[in-house]
Design a protein around this motif. Structure first.
Motif, mmCIF file in Angstrom:
data_model
loop_
_atom_site.group_PDB
_atom_site.id
_atom_site.type_symbol
_atom_site.label_atom_id
_atom_site.label_comp_id
_atom_site.label_asym_id
_atom_site.label_seq_id
_atom_site.Cartn_x
_atom_site.Cartn_y
_atom_site.Cartn_z
ATOM 1 N N UNK A 40 0.789 -1.227 0.000
ATOM 2 C CA UNK A 40 0.000 0.000 0.000
ATOM 3 C C UNK A 40 0.821 1.275 0.000
ATOM 4 N N UNK A 41 2.071 1.204 -0.442
ATOM 5 C CA UNK A 41 2.909 2.410 -0.440
ATOM 6 C C UNK A 41 2.373 3.457 -1.411
ATOM 7 N N UNK A 42 1.973 3.035 -2.602
ATOM 8 C CA UNK A 42 1.449 3.981 -3.591
ATOM 9 C C UNK A 42 0.163 4.639 -3.092
ATOM 10 N N UNK A 43 -0.728 3.826 -2.510
ATOM 11 C CA UNK A 43 -1.984 4.355 -1.985
ATOM 12 C C UNK A 43 -1.720 5.387 -0.893
ATOM 13 N N UNK A 44 -0.793 5.085 0.009
ATOM 14 C CA UNK A 44 -0.517 6.001 1.111
ATOM 15 C C UNK A 44 0.145 7.278 0.603
ATOM 16 N N UNK A 45 1.029 7.163 -0.376
ATOM 17 C CA UNK A 45 1.663 8.366 -0.936
ATOM 18 C C UNK A 45 0.618 9.295 -1.540
ATOM 19 N N UNK A 46 -0.325 8.732 -2.280
ATOM 20 C CA UNK A 46 -1.378 9.582 -2.872
ATOM 21 C C UNK A 46 -2.260 10.193 -1.788
ATOM 22 N N UNK A 47 -2.503 9.448 -0.721
ATOM 23 C CA UNK A 47 -3.314 9.997 0.372
ATOM 24 C C UNK A 47 -2.611 11.194 1.012
ATOM 25 N N UNK A 48 -1.288 11.106 1.205
ATOM 26 C CA UNK A 48 -0.533 12.228 1.747
ATOM 27 C C UNK A 48 -0.635 13.428 0.813
ATOM 28 N N UNK A 49 -0.515 13.167 -0.475
ATOM 29 C CA UNK A 49 -0.635 14.250 -1.456
ATOM 30 C C UNK A 49 -2.002 14.924 -1.365
ATOM 31 N N UNK A 50 -3.058 14.129 -1.289
ATOM 32 C CA UNK A 50 -4.404 14.696 -1.228
ATOM 33 C C UNK A 50 -4.605 15.489 0.049
ATOM 34 N N UNK A 51 -4.027 15.005 1.158
ATOM 35 C CA UNK A 51 -4.124 15.748 2.411
ATOM 36 C C UNK A 51 -3.413 17.089 2.289
ATOM 37 N N UNK A 52 -2.213 17.105 1.714
ATOM 38 C CA UNK A 52 -1.477 18.349 1.533
ATOM 39 C C UNK A 52 -2.229 19.297 0.602
ATOM 40 N N UNK A 53 -2.810 18.752 -0.452
ATOM 41 C CA UNK A 53 -3.537 19.611 -1.387
ATOM 42 C C UNK A 53 -4.766 20.221 -0.733
ATOM 43 N N UNK A 54 -5.436 19.453 0.123
ATOM 44 C CA UNK A 54 -6.621 19.981 0.800
ATOM 45 C C UNK A 54 -6.261 21.113 1.763
ATOM 46 N N UNK A 55 -5.004 21.118 2.236
ATOM 47 C CA UNK A 55 -4.534 22.201 3.115
ATOM 48 C C UNK A 55 -3.792 23.283 2.324
ATOM 49 N N UNK A 56 -3.853 23.213 1.002
ATOM 50 C CA UNK A 56 -3.227 24.199 0.114
ATOM 51 C C UNK A 56 -1.720 24.256 0.296
ATOM 52 N N UNK A 57 -1.130 23.100 0.604
ATOM 53 C CA UNK A 57 0.321 23.020 0.740
ATOM 54 C C UNK A 57 0.981 22.672 -0.583
ATOM 55 N N UNK A 58 0.230 22.107 -1.509
ATOM 56 C CA UNK A 58 0.708 21.847 -2.869
ATOM 57 C C UNK A 58 -0.422 22.192 -3.830
ATOM 58 N N UNK A 59 -0.045 22.590 -5.025
ATOM 59 C CA UNK A 59 -1.070 22.847 -6.037
ATOM 60 C C UNK A 59 -0.716 22.220 -7.381
ATOM 61 N N UNK A 60 0.422 21.518 -7.419
ATOM 62 C CA UNK A 60 0.817 20.863 -8.655
ATOM 63 C C UNK A 60 0.331 19.430 -8.719
ATOM 64 N N UNK A 61 0.933 18.662 -9.625
ATOM 65 C CA UNK A 61 0.494 17.289 -9.896
ATOM 66 C C UNK A 61 1.086 16.293 -8.907
ATOM 67 N N UNK A 62 0.466 15.145 -8.852
ATOM 68 C CA UNK A 62 1.048 13.976 -8.196
ATOM 69 C C UNK A 62 1.657 13.121 -9.301
ATOM 70 N N UNK A 63 2.971 12.943 -9.259
ATOM 71 C CA UNK A 63 3.691 12.209 -10.300
ATOM 72 C C UNK A 63 4.306 10.970 -9.666
ATOM 73 N N UNK A 64 3.985 9.817 -10.213
ATOM 74 C CA UNK A 64 4.465 8.544 -9.671
ATOM 75 C C UNK A 64 5.304 7.816 -10.706
ATOM 76 N N UNK A 65 6.419 7.248 -10.248
ATOM 77 C CA UNK A 65 7.266 6.471 -11.150
ATOM 78 C C UNK A 65 7.846 5.293 -10.376
ATOM 79 N N UNK A 66 7.861 4.146 -11.013
ATOM 80 C CA UNK A 66 8.486 2.954 -10.445
ATOM 81 C C UNK A 66 9.921 2.897 -10.950
ATOM 82 N N UNK A 67 10.866 3.142 -10.050
ATOM 83 C CA UNK A 67 12.273 3.222 -10.448
ATOM 84 C C UNK A 67 12.802 1.889 -10.966
ATOM 85 N N UNK A 68 12.149 0.796 -10.628
ATOM 86 C CA UNK A 68 12.603 -0.513 -11.106
ATOM 87 C C UNK A 68 12.447 -0.642 -12.612
ATOM 88 N N UNK A 69 11.639 0.235 -13.218
ATOM 89 C CA UNK A 69 11.422 0.173 -14.669
ATOM 90 C C UNK A 69 12.394 1.071 -15.427
#
Length: 532
Positions: free
Chosen positions: A225-254
């Protein structure tokens, strides 16, 4: 067999239920009253939804009192609902969706009806959509006044039950739900987990998310659930207006070779063979937002060095460029590896590890959070409903059996929560009429056992499904007893071997009888063990 209670849910009729005053009201057809007067439909409970102003409350109280007179068996629960504009489709649907989501449906003991005669046309459409998508496990009931009646007869009217054929409307409901839930995705609060250690970590993560812009490191096996939790943190920050850009995810193994550098940091035209156009890269795409680097331990040392500079200085060189570009992003990294060990082996930069290790949180796999399996089952059913526009539930016994297996030591859950999600999706997709039954659960259990390389043991072949209800301690002991019995030539011989110490203290040991009684506890006999 105990009769199921019938529960009706519906709006009060602001116009039709209000007709007539004093004793004259009994000569008028009122749909909420008429619903409770049907001779062949006993309403055990009526959930009566009404407005919150004084006039609506007064009408609701009067309707409840009248129902108590004509149908004392019916319990009337008043449900106030505030609607600024009862003709606004989005507002009404959202309010009714919240009502149904918070309602404690008990489909094993109660049957549900949705009264669609009352309420605005918008409310009636919303009732239909919610019922069709199985958010309401109900049938529709429509009441109407009688066409002709004796002037002295009571005004009861008629009713009709409508059981929707859900299969015809899946595509419509799916499209509607998808559009509706895109706007509501931000409001999702996550899964109601029960694991105490995990809950403490989540509480810390939430505090860090709103108080710090430092990188976070999430450690856990694939599918934890690492990806799910990372997006949840992003959404929490966005709801507090701490970020306004995109959520960008990349799997470094690829990422490998020049492709890794280009994907992360971008390149200019002609930077390498085949680079016919310039590319911005993922770090620039995350400017003003959040970058989630999953499996960061797989990055090469060169990429690690450039990433460290980008984190600390917010600037870096794209491939082939002689001019720096800037990107101010927040970073969450994920890995299933021991980064300290990789630092010791020279495979991960110590300075980068120190930079991303300020806030480190370990996410255990599903096997380490078995108490969280049940709420995750509910979450996956809800996610399936959002994505497919169709609510699916377990039958009571089917849920018990699946949960018992999923929480047992036999369940390996090698793919962790991702594998559980796939399991629930398979059953929900194959479920008819929105119900997962015991046969589907058994089929899924066997599918998982095969996937994990598990073969039926001797107990499963002898006891069938009952083997899953026996503690591991008793299973191990019983399996040893069965092995001895199959090696012995007689029940007495097996008893002598099994009770070789305790039998010496008895004047007349009856080993065969002791063994027979022990086997009988599990529904077994000497003959069944010998295949006789």
């Amino acid at each position: 067999m105990t009769r199921k209670r019938t529960v009706a849910i519906g709006f009060i009729g602001a116009t039709l239920d209000r007709v007539g005053k004093g004793a004259n009201r009994w000569n008028k057809w009122r749909p909420s009253i008429g619903l409770c007067q049907q001779p062949d439909l006993l309403i055990d409970r009526l959930e009566l939804i009404h407005g919150v102003d004084a006039r609506d409350i007064s009408l609701a109280e009067r309707i409840r009192a009248d129902i108590e007179q004509i149908s004392p068996e019916t319990e009337v629960r008043l449900q106030p609902l505030h609607l600024r504009n009862p003709w606004d489709f989005e507002e009404v649907y959202g309010a009714l969706h919240d009502f149904t989501s918070g309602y404690a449906f008990d489909t094993e003991r109660e049957d549900y009806l949705v009264h669609i005669t009352t309420g605005t046309h918008v409310a009636q459409i919303c009732w239909f959509l919610l019922t069709e998508a199985r958010y309401l496990p109900a049938r529709l009931v429509q009441t109407s006044p009688a066409r002709k009646r004796d002037e002295q007869a009571p005004v009861t009217g008629t009713h009709a039950l409508i059981d929707l054929d859900l299969s015809r409307y899946d595509r419509i409901a799916t499209r509607f739900q998808h559009e509706r839930l895109e706007g509501l995705a931000f409001l999702k609060s996550g899964i109601a987990t029960r694991n105490a250690a995990f809950n403490r970590s989540i509480e810390q993560i939430e505090r860090v998310a709103v108080r710090s812009s430092a990188p976070m490191l999430l450690i856990g096996p694939t599918g934890a659930g690492k990806s799910f939790l990372a997006r949840r943190v992003y959404e929490l920050k966005r709801s507090r207006h701490l970020v306004d850009g995109r959520f960008v995810e990349v799997n470094c193994a690829t990422l490998r070779g020049d492709g890794a550098m280009s994907a992360l940091f971008g390149h200019i035209k002609g930077a390498f063979t085949g680079a016919q156009n310039a590319r911005d890269g993922l770090l620039r795409a995350a400017d003003g937002g959040m970058l989630f680097l999953d499996e960061i331990g797989e990055l090469g040392l060169d990429e690690q060095a450039m990433l460290l500079k980008a984190i600390e200085e917010k600037r870096f060189f794209p491939m082939g460029a002689d001019k720096e570009v800037s990107s101010d992003f927040l970073l969450i990294a994920g890995t299933h590896r021991d980064l300290r060990a990789r630092v010791a082996d020279g495979l991960f930069r110590e300075d980068l590890h120190a930079r991303i290790n300020l806030w480190t949180f370990e996410l255990p796999g599903l096997a380490g959070r078995r108490e969280d399996i049940e709420p995750n089952i509910d979450f996956e059913l809800e996610r399936h409903a959002r994505e497919q526009g169709r609510m699916v539930r377990f039958n009571l016994e089917a849920r018990r059996r699946y949960l018992a297996f999923a929480s047992s030591s036999e369940a390996a859950w090698q793919g962790n929560f991702r594998e559980l999600s796939a399991s629930i999706t398979r059953m929900a997709t194959l479920a008819d009429s929105g119900r997962i039954d015991e046969a589907q659960v058994q089929e899924e259990i066997e599918r998982l056992r095969r996937a994990w390389g598990l073969v039926p043991d001797g107990l499963s072949s002898l006891l069938g499904e009952a083997a899953g209800d026996i503690d591991l301690f008793d299973r191990l002991q019983l399996q040893a007893v069965i092995d001895i019995c199959r090696q012995a030539d007689s029940l007495s011989e097996a008893g002598r071997r099994l009770f070789d110490i305790s039998r010496q203290a008895k004047a007349q040991p009856n080993d065969a009888d002791r063994l027979r009684k022990y086997l009988a506890r599990f529904g077994l006999s000497w003959q069944s063990l010998r295949g006789e």
